[in-house]
Design a protein around this motif. Structure first.
Motif, short mmCIF file in Angstrom:
data_model
loop_
_atom_site.label_atom_id
_atom_site.label_comp_id
_atom_site.label_asym_id
_atom_site.label_seq_id
_atom_site.Cartn_x
_atom_site.Cartn_y
_atom_site.Cartn_z
N ARG B 42 0.82 -1.21 0.00
CA ARG B 42 0.00 0.00 0.00
C ARG B 42 0.86 1.26 0.00
O ARG B 42 0.62 2.20 -0.76
N GLN B 43 1.89 1.25 0.85
CA GLN B 43 2.74 2.44 0.94
C GLN B 43 3.39 2.77 -0.40
O GLN B 43 3.55 3.93 -0.76
N ALA B 45 2.12 2.07 -3.36
CA ALA B 45 1.09 2.65 -4.23
C ALA B 45 0.95 4.14 -3.93
O ALA B 45 0.81 4.98 -4.82
N GLU B 46 1.01 4.47 -2.62
CA GLU B 46 0.89 5.88 -2.23
C GLU B 46 2.05 6.71 -2.74
O GLU B 46 1.88 7.83 -3.22
N GLU B 47 3.24 6.12 -2.66
CA GLU B 47 4.42 6.86 -3.13
C GLU B 47 4.38 7.02 -4.65
O GLU B 47 4.76 8.07 -5.17
N ARG B 50 2.13 9.86 -5.43
CA ARG B 50 2.77 11.17 -5.20
C ARG B 50 3.78 11.48 -6.30
O ARG B 50 3.87 12.59 -6.80
N VAL B 56 -3.94 7.61 -5.23
CA VAL B 56 -3.73 6.18 -4.97
C VAL B 56 -4.73 5.35 -5.75
O VAL B 56 -4.44 4.23 -6.15
#
Lengths: 940, 165
Positions: B42-43, B45-47, B50, B56
């Motif tokens: 998940r992290q 995908a978030e990065e 950004r 996301v």
């Protein structure tokens, strides 16, 4: 070319069309129903559902009508066997995933609207298990296709859990047909991308990243996806199963955008849903969380039902006659400036007008105002600089602007729908400059985010102007024609120093340079300002500076340019227009203008005092000091306790006589001597003027059950008559508007009858039975009138100053304002709020409703942190405005010394609003106010 | 926030910044992440969101479209069983059944102890040696259910892949 008329033939019927239209659009406009599921007016065609396929003579195959451009002489077949059988086989595939017992039930022709049958279909398929039963678009299509019962395909129920945890609406993807309207509206229209298509092929569905809740996916709860969903997959959780018996179009009472909403009313006369109107020039089918989910208060059980009179310290029920008699008697001794009248932000034009007439004529006092008049200087400065105290251009022209500068405005919560065309413009390549110390939703879209130390906004504007002149971006030819004062401005700017401004505001010279280069040469460019966080002493000069920017670059009097003031209150614009202000008469005539005053004195048959009344702040101070002793206060005035932390409410205690007309027994009403029950926006007639000067009508949608709430128009005119005043015999809101038109030149040609009569019929496909759900909400288009509209044959003015402008560049004093209170709160706290923040860990507790738990960050400058002995990663607490914000300290270079910031998640606000005990929490959405603060290290 | 998460985000960002292709897209970013971590948490995908200026949800839309991205950390060993036409004819189904039985899986996936990830493959490109399986990218041909079982039990006891990446 776009207006060139051509003729096409659909099923033997000749239809007029415009070049550039699609066959589907031309057919719909002509009243011919071509079935469609993925198309939706206002969005780009998608051609995914293949339901609108048609045959074209001498054409190849069956193209989709939604992407097929019209051509002269085109012969289209919408009903041939080939087309219908193609559509049927597409539909068979669709309903292989979609419960369809209700669609193909053999009793469907026998079934009445209220009939329930539980025998003929399996449990998952029952019509009563679909919240959109009877208002589903799939139903229209299936019936149009004359589908048989038997499908050759196996039906598979997806058996997914219904997502009910998020605020305000439920998602049941068992009913989804993956038409993609919701995903596209979220991306294309709203620019949020809070939902997406997941997986692919047969598994494809709609969802969020990793199935997260909407609270963390960047959803702004505008409800746009609900409004476009053709089936029961997305529905409001309130009144989910209820069907509307009636629709009434009216105006949202929450903010000055003036969204037209269709209120759905059920059989017992309760408001059950609101659906924004597609054919509305102010909102183009969009609304926000307030207009979509924040109107339930009209049904609330705690509404005031009868007047109350305080006897022996206790509020007791009374009849309207008793209450009005009592008020008429008690008000007698307060004629003159010891009386004050305050109307509500959502009072109608007619009510603002009557209130100021009552105060001036009956009570002889100029102490009349509306409670959302918190930034009077910002209004008047614009009038002084350019001529009119209003936005120059329509809201949706922003979509086509090439550069947009937004100064200190939090659109997402306060003027939500204005943000929609801005985001669209940015997605189309426009440049966006945001000047705000807070991180707001728009900063995510901004090409330049100038983050000045609070109170130095004006310095930044001054520096941009200087840079703009230095770069030579002023439009000399335009200025020569339209504007004086360029040399004066040049002279004044010689002494200003960009580097000093950069130093003090913390915005680098480079950023200022870039902003000037971005705004200066780009045409058309628009400016929006909120100023809710700029210190009040700077308002006037800020507006002057913004007007200077627009004048220098010639961005006035043409489409997609101009200046938009964003003020609080649904009808603040109307209040000013009709003179519900202490210093102005109807039509912005100054009290000191003897001619204007005299002509009004003649019309009203009374004397009007020449001295202006007290402003909003002053009225409450006067109440404390005993200058104002009696007050008539209308409405739930959020500003009274939000902005001044109770100062105003406290002041009410000093009054000798207080009348409050309100919908609920709020904190002001609790102190009143007489309380009158107030009708809501949904129960009254009249008009609002939105921020783009558009006068639009309110229509009563519901009537109060078991209660006697009345509009302030009703109450004030009866009260005036009881006090033996002449000129208050109005039989209707329309009669009041007639008088407004007589005394207010800019409203001269406006009447409620005219607004009603000018509704343009939007064609609705003529399928007698059943009525296609797609166009249920679009039978008429009411464009309202944008003032100035001096005569009955004037059409109003879309863009102010387009007939030419003669202005003088206003002289602004580029100074610094004071925000911090020093002493115990030496820092400034700049709270922000954004939709999406995926850079930090967050957990959502799934329960009946989702609850967010996440780590908060307190952002501060490295130097400040050193002075406070704080290391990056330490837990700190910011104490500001009576509240404490805890979080982990992080250092940010763009935060100025002396400022701490924290960005809250919009989802948290939604959770709080949904759980709020107040009957109308949407009217009190807490603002993002920059306040004095102090920082302490928190243990752990 | 734990330090492992920070390292994860840092690793992701490093991978994103050192992409070779000139055109950086959500897809190229996801591939970079998959190469770096072996899966897309998940992290990450978030990065990616950004890094590419999307949300996301957009990233998830792309990631979930392609079946080759995985969202759980892979097992320590990767076993691919070919079920292409040749292998099918030469009897891979008993091999698959035996493998599933031994690993306690009902289909593609990772064992509970995270030791082995089993995936089906449409063709491993060694039809002449069908049926074929690949264990940590090493091909094994003409395999019988018994041989497969033996290899798998060997994998459960070894910690790291015995052969290259």
């Amino acid at each position: 070319m776009a207006d060139q008329r051509i003729t096409i033939t659909i099923d033997g019927v000749e239809v007029e069309a415009r070049l550039g239209q699609t066959v589907l659009e031309a057919a719909t406009e002509a009243g011919i129903y071509i079935p469609y599921l993925c198309y939706h007016p206002g969005m780009k065609p998608f051609a995914a559902c293949r339901m609108c396929v048609v045959e074209v003579e001498n054409g190849r195959g069956c193209p989709a009508a939604c992407t097929l451009p019209v051509a002269d002489g085109m012969v289209v077949s919408n009903n041939s066997n080939q087309v219908q059988s193609l559509r049927r086989s597409v539909m068979e595939m669709l309903i292989a995933d979609h419960p369809h017992g209700c669609l193909t039930c053999h009793r469907v022709d026998l079934c009445g609207p209220q009939d329930l049958c539980l025998r003929h279909v399996s449990v998952n398929d029952r019509c009563v298990t679909c919240p959109k039963n009877e208002r589903c678009e799939l139903k229209d299509t299936v019936r149009f296709l004359g589908m048989s019962l038997e499908s050759p395909l196996d039906y598979k129920y997806r058996d997914l859990p219904v997502e009910t945890g998020d605020p305000f609406y439920d998602r049941d993807y068992n009913l989804c047909i993956v038409c993609g309207r919701c995903v596209r509206v979220c991306e294309e229209v709203r620019g949020d991308n809070a939902i997406t298509f997941t997986e692919r092929a047969g598994q494809a569905l709609v969802g969020t990243s990793l199935g997260s809740s909407l609270l963390e996916s960047g959803c702004e709860f505008c409800g746009a996806c609900l409004d476009v969903c053709p089936v029961g997959a997305l529905v409001e959780s309130d009144h989910k199963w209820e069907k509307a018996q009636r629709l009434e179009r009216t105006i949202c009472p929450h903010c000055p955008v003036g969204c037209q909403l269709n209120l759905e009313v059920n059989g017992s006369g309760r408001l059950i849903r609101s659906v924004p109107e597609l054919n509305s020039p102010a909102n183009m089918g969009q609304a926000c969380f307030k207009g979509k989910f924040g109107l339930n208060f009209v049904n609330h059980k705690d509404r005031l039902k009868t007047p109350l009179i305080r006897r022996d310290g206790v509020l007791e029920k009374a009849s309207w006659d008793q209450a009005l008699d009592y008020i008429a008697e008690r008000l007698q001794p307060y004629r003159g400036p010891s009386f004050a009248m305050l109307t509500a932000p959502d009072s109608a034009n007619e009510e603002h007008y009557l209130a100021q007439k009552f105060a001036r004529v009956v009570m002889g006092s100029n102490n009349v105002n509306h409670t959302s008049n918190t930034q009077p200087a910002a209004v008047l400065a614009l009038k002084d600089a350019l001529g009119h105290a209003a936005a120059t251009n329509p809201i949706w022209q922003l979509k086509d602007a090439n550069c947009i500068l937004v100064l200190n405005a939090n659109l997402t919560e306060e003027h939500n729908v204005v943000g929609v065309p801005i985001k669209q413009a940015v997605n189309n390549g426009a440049k966006l400059i945001v000047i705000d110390p807070r991180e707001v939703e728009l900063t995510r879209y901004a090409h330049l985010w100038l983050r000045p130390r609070p109170g130095t906004e004006l310095l930044v504007l001054g520096a941009i102007i200087k840079e703009l002149l230095y770069q030579g971006f002023e439009r000399r030819d335009w200025l020569y024609e339209n504007c004086d004062g360029l040399e004066t401005l040049r002279g004044a700017m010689t002494s200003s120093d960009i580097d000093a401004a950069a130093e003090e505001s913390g915005v680098s010279h480079d950023l200022i340079h870039q902003a000037a280069r971005m705004y200066g040469p780009t045409e058309p460019a628009a400016i929006l300002y909120g100023l809710d966080n700029v210190p009040e002493e700077l308002h006037e000069d800020c507006v002057r500076a913004l007007a200077t920017l627009a004048l220098l670059t010639g961005n006035l009097g043409k489409p997609s340019a101009g200046i938009y003031p964003l003020r609080p209150g649904a009808n603040s614009q109307g209040a000013w227009d009709v003179g519900c202000a202490p210093n102005l008469l109807p039509g912005y005539a100054a009290l000191s203008d003897d001619d204007a005053r005299r002509s009004l004195e003649e019309a009203w048959g009374c004397r009007i005092a020449r001295e202006p009344g007290a402003g909003l702040q002053q009225v409450f101070e006067d109440a404390r000091s005993g200058l104002v002793r009696a007050m008539f206060l209308v409405g739930d005035a959020p500003d009274l306790d939000n902005r001044d932390s109770g100062y105003a409410l406290e002041s009410l205690k000093s009054l000798e006589f207080l009348v409050v007309q309100d919908t609920f027994l709020g904190p002001a009403a609790e102190q009143a001597h007489v309380v009158l029950p107030r009708a809501t926006f949904a129960e009254k007639a009249g008009s609002f003027t939105n921020l783009e000067r558009r006068i639009q009508t309110l229509r009563p949608a519901i009537s109060m059950k078991r209660g006697e709430a009345r509009s302030e128009r009703w109450a004030i005119s009866r009260l005036a008559r009881r006090m033996n005043a002449k000129g208050f015999d109005f039989s209707s809101a329309a009669a009041v508007m007639e008088e407004i038109a007589r005394v207010t030149p800019i409203y001269g040609g406006v009447s409620l009858e005219r607004l009603e009569a000018e509704g343009r019929l939007v064609f609705r496909p003529d399928v007698s039975n059943p009525l296609p759900t797609q166009v249920l909400y679009s039978d008429k288009e009411y464009r309202g009138i944008q003032w100035p509209c001096p005569t009955a044959d004037s059409k109003g003015v879309e863009v102010l100053y387009s007939e030419g402008l003669r202005a003088r560049i206003p002289e602004a004093d580029f100074k610094t304002g004071r925000v911090e209170d020093g002493g115990s709160h030496p820092l400034l706290f700049a709270p922000g709020r954004v939709l999406l923040q995926s850079d930090r860990e967050m957990t959502v507790e799934k329960g009946k409703a989702n609850r967010l738990r996440r780590e908060e960050l307190i952002e501060l400058n490295r130097d400040d942190a050193e002075a406070f002995g704080v290391d990056e990663g330490d837990m700190v607490e910011v104490q500001a405005n009576g509240a404490a914000y805890r979080g982990r300290a992080v250092f940010r270079d763009d935060i100025q010394r002396g400022v701490v910031a924290s960005t809250l998640l919009f989802g948290q606000l939604m959770v709080e609003l949904e759980a709020a005990p107040a009957p109308n929490p949407m009217a009190r959405v807490p603002g993002l106010k920059v306040t004095g603060a102090r920082l302490v290290k928190a243990p752990g | 926030m734990t330090s492992t998460v920070e390292t994860l985000r840092q690793r992701v960002n490093k991978a994103l910044r050192s992409q070779k292709p000139e055109t950086v897209t959500v897809l190229s970013c996801l591939l970079a992440v998959e190469d770096e971590l072996g899966y897309v948490p998940r992290q990450a995908a978030e990065e990616v969101a950004r890094f590419t200026g999307s949300t996301v949800n957009d990233v998830w839309g792309v990631a979930s479209f392609y079946t080759n991205f995985r969202f759980q950390p892979p097992g320590r060993h990767r076993v691919e069983v070919c079920w292409g036409p040749s292998c099918h004819i030469r009897g891979v189904m008993p091999v698959i059944q035996r493998a599933l039985q031994d690993l306690g899986l009902s289909g593609e996936g990772t064992t509970g102890d995270n030791a082995v990830t089993l995936r089906y493959n449409t063709c491993l490109g060694a039809c002449a040696n069908a049926p074929v399986i690949s264990v940590d990218h090493r091909l094994m041909g003409r395999i019988t259910p018994e041989q497969a079982s033996q290899v798998l039990s060997g994998l459960k006891s070894t910690e790291e892949p015995s052969h290259g990446p």
